[in-house]
Design an enzyme around this catalytic site. Structure first.
Site, short mmCIF file in Angstrom:
data_model
loop_
_atom_site.label_atom_id
_atom_site.label_comp_id
_atom_site.label_asym_id
_atom_site.label_seq_id
_atom_site.Cartn_x
_atom_site.Cartn_y
_atom_site.Cartn_z
N ARG A 59 -10.69 24.91 -31.74
CA ARG A 59 -11.14 23.84 -32.64
C ARG A 59 -9.99 23.00 -33.19
O ARG A 59 -10.23 21.91 -33.72
CB ARG A 59 -12.05 24.42 -33.73
CG ARG A 59 -13.42 24.80 -33.17
CD ARG A 59 -14.30 25.46 -34.19
NE ARG A 59 -13.79 26.76 -34.59
CZ ARG A 59 -14.10 27.92 -33.99
NH1 ARG A 59 -14.92 27.94 -32.97
NH2 ARG A 59 -13.61 29.05 -34.42
N GLU A 96 -6.66 42.69 -35.43
CA GLU A 96 -7.13 43.89 -36.13
C GLU A 96 -7.20 45.05 -35.12
O GLU A 96 -6.76 46.15 -35.38
CB GLU A 96 -8.50 43.60 -36.73
CG GLU A 96 -8.83 44.45 -37.90
CD GLU A 96 -10.15 44.02 -38.52
OE1 GLU A 96 -10.59 42.89 -38.26
OE2 GLU A 96 -10.73 44.85 -39.24
P1 AMP Z 1 -6.79 34.39 -37.87
O1 AMP Z 1 -5.77 34.55 -36.79
O2 AMP Z 1 -7.35 35.68 -38.35
O3 AMP Z 1 -6.29 33.52 -39.01
O4 AMP Z 1 -8.04 33.66 -37.21
C1 AMP Z 1 -8.04 32.29 -37.06
C2 AMP Z 1 -8.78 31.85 -35.84
O5 AMP Z 1 -10.02 32.54 -35.68
C3 AMP Z 1 -9.12 30.39 -35.97
O6 AMP Z 1 -8.88 29.76 -34.71
C4 AMP Z 1 -10.57 30.35 -36.36
O7 AMP Z 1 -11.23 29.32 -35.68
C5 AMP Z 1 -11.14 31.70 -35.96
N1 AMP Z 1 -11.88 32.37 -37.06
C6 AMP Z 1 -11.51 33.49 -37.70
N2 AMP Z 1 -12.39 33.87 -38.64
C7 AMP Z 1 -13.38 32.93 -38.61
C8 AMP Z 1 -14.59 32.72 -39.37
N3 AMP Z 1 -14.97 33.57 -40.35
N4 AMP Z 1 -15.34 31.62 -39.09
C9 AMP Z 1 -14.96 30.78 -38.10
N5 AMP Z 1 -13.84 30.91 -37.36
C10 AMP Z 1 -13.05 31.97 -37.60
#
Ligand code: AMP
Length: 171
Positions: A59, A96
């Site tokens: 996105r 995770e």
């Molecule tokens: P992180 O590496 O945990 O910060 O995850 C970020 C990536 O996962 C981004 O590219 C987000 O689009 C996706 N993502 C993680 N959690 C969500 C959520 N609750 N809703 C939508 N997209 C998420």
């Protein structure tokens, strides 16, 4: 900001039980919502001398190009492994459960270039930290990391110590 939040669909238990998924497609399809978020980012970065916007798959590929176009910068995709055709740098990072990786073309950024990293959402911050580390290794000057949504309770910012972080909406 509350009006913008209302345009984002919240889907419980997607893609797995216990996750509340922020579905930005409902904001993107709304012409006023789309214009507002691109305008907020454009105003913030139009005078910052940024020459490349790095968008994180997938996105970040939606928000990055209109912003890059508006501020007179180029756009660079940061992709999941195996998608980019030419020579790449790869960086693996912990999830995770297990690991994931990101790739960028080795000729995508010149040393010293001022770059902005963009994604739709920062959760744990692992993805963004990996992108930042990759750009840093390429000797980019990272002006900021920008997100539409930040999930405060997951403290993703703590993984981005030393970098500027901006988010339009916080939950
Ligand atoms: P992180 O590496 O945990 O910060 O995850 C970020 C990536 O996962 C981004 O590219 C987000 O689009 C996706 N993502 C993680 N959690 C969500 C959520 N609750 N809703 C939508 N997209 C998420």
């Amino acid at each position: 900001m509350e009006e913008l939040k209302k345009k984002i669909r919240e889907v419980p238990d997607f893609p797995k039980p216990g996750i509340l998924f922020y579905d930005v497609t409902t904001l993107l399809k709304d012409k006023d919502g789309l214009r507002q978020i691109i305008e907020i980012l454009t105003r913030r970065y139009q005078s910052s001398g940024i020459t490349k916007v790095l968008g994180i798959e997938s996105r970040g590929f939606i928000l990055g190009p209109p912003l890059a176009y508006n501020i007179g910068a180029g756009f660079v995709p940061v992709r999941k492994p195996g998608k980019l055709p030419a020579q790449t740098f790869r960086l693996s990072y912990d999830l995770e459960y297990g690991t994931d990786a990101l790739e960028i073309h080795t000729d995508a950024i010149d040393p010293g270039e001022r770059v902005l990293i963009v994604d739709d959402l920062i959760a744990t911050g692992g993805t963004a930290a990996a992108a930042a580390m990759m750009a840093t290794r390429m000797e980019a000057d990272i002006v900021e990391l920008a997100f539409l949504i930040e999930l405060d309770f997951l403290q993703g910012r703590s993984k981005l110590d030393g970098y500027n972080v901006f988010s339009i909406l916080r939950y």
